[in-house]
Design a protein around this motif. Structure first.
Motif, short mmCIF file in Angstrom:
data_model
loop_
_atom_site.label_atom_id
_atom_site.label_comp_id
_atom_site.label_asym_id
_atom_site.label_seq_id
_atom_site.Cartn_x
_atom_site.Cartn_y
_atom_site.Cartn_z
N ALA A 92 0.82 -1.21 0.00
CA ALA A 92 0.00 0.00 0.00
C ALA A 92 0.86 1.26 0.00
N VAL A 93 1.93 1.27 0.79
CA VAL A 93 2.82 2.44 0.84
C VAL A 93 3.49 2.65 -0.51
N LEU A 94 4.02 1.58 -1.10
CA LEU A 94 4.68 1.70 -2.40
C LEU A 94 3.69 2.13 -3.48
N GLY A 95 2.47 1.63 -3.43
CA GLY A 95 1.45 2.05 -4.38
C GLY A 95 1.11 3.52 -4.22
N GLY A 96 1.00 3.99 -2.99
CA GLY A 96 0.73 5.41 -2.74
C GLY A 96 1.86 6.30 -3.24
N ILE A 97 3.09 5.86 -3.03
CA ILE A 97 4.24 6.63 -3.52
C ILE A 97 4.21 6.70 -5.04
N ALA A 98 3.90 5.59 -5.71
CA ALA A 98 3.86 5.57 -7.17
C ALA A 98 2.78 6.49 -7.71
N VAL A 99 1.59 6.46 -7.11
CA VAL A 99 0.49 7.33 -7.56
C VAL A 99 0.84 8.78 -7.29
N GLY A 100 1.40 9.09 -6.14
CA GLY A 100 1.80 10.47 -5.83
C GLY A 100 2.85 10.98 -6.80
N TRP A 101 3.82 10.17 -7.14
CA TRP A 101 4.86 10.57 -8.08
C TRP A 101 4.25 10.84 -9.45
N ALA A 102 3.33 9.98 -9.89
CA ALA A 102 2.70 10.18 -11.21
C ALA A 102 1.90 11.46 -11.24
N VAL A 103 1.17 11.75 -10.18
CA VAL A 103 0.38 12.99 -10.13
C VAL A 103 1.30 14.20 -10.09
N ALA A 104 2.35 14.12 -9.30
CA ALA A 104 3.28 15.25 -9.20
C ALA A 104 4.00 15.50 -10.53
N ALA A 105 4.28 14.45 -11.27
CA ALA A 105 4.99 14.61 -12.54
C ALA A 105 4.07 15.16 -13.63
N SER A 106 2.79 14.81 -13.59
CA SER A 106 1.89 15.24 -14.67
C SER A 106 1.12 16.51 -14.34
N ALA A 107 1.02 16.92 -13.10
CA ALA A 107 0.23 18.09 -12.72
C ALA A 107 0.74 19.38 -13.36
N PRO A 108 2.04 19.70 -13.34
CA PRO A 108 2.49 20.94 -13.96
C PRO A 108 2.17 21.02 -15.44
N LYS A 109 2.30 19.91 -16.14
CA LYS A 109 1.99 19.91 -17.57
C LYS A 109 0.50 20.16 -17.79
#
Length: 139
Positions: A92-109
């Motif tokens: 669950a922690v690793l999944g949350g980190i992966a989703v957070g990273w994806a959102v953080a990477a795509s949000a500025p664009k």
């Protein structure tokens, strides 16, 4: 030899020949039926083996589940606390980190694309636009 005796002998030989032919026919028929019966028996044995293996797999999984539940019940009755499912917590922690990273990477664009889209549009009302009626205050 008398004619009667020769006639009886021929009749006996004829009956014996007929019986022999009937016996040979019966044996050949039994062989052909026996072969199909044997094939069917092998088929039934194979099907029974398949059903046994699937049933034993089901029983094995049910037995494992029953053993696990019995172990948990014994632990609860003896006052032991349940173990934490650390494996699931880590997933669950690793999944949350992966989703957070994806959102953080795509949000500025995504934000930049939305700003560019709104900057290109002009604030010109459409030809069917009607201004709202004036608001009157009751006296």
């Amino acid at each position: 030899m008398t004619a009667q005796w020769k006639k009886g002998k021929r009749r006996a030989e004829s009956v014996a020949e007929d019986a022999w032919e009937y016996l040979v026919s019966a044996v050949e028929s039994a062989r052909s039926v026996g072969g199909s019966v044997k094939d069917r028996a092998y088929g039934i044995a194979g099907e029974a083996s398949d059903r046994y293996s699937s049933a034993s797999d089901r029983v094995g999984s049910v037995a494992d589940e029953a053993w696990h539940r019995a172990s948990l019940a014994f632990d609860a009755l003896s006052g032991r606390k349940q173990r934490k499912p650390w494996g699931w917590v880590a997933v669950a922690v690793l999944g949350g980190i992966a989703v957070g990273w994806a959102v953080a990477a795509s949000a500025p664009k995504a934000i930049q694309a939305a700003q560019e889209r709104f900057e290109d549009e002009e604030d010109v009302p459409s030809p069917t636009y009607e201004a709202p009626a004036a608001y009157r205050v009751a006296e």
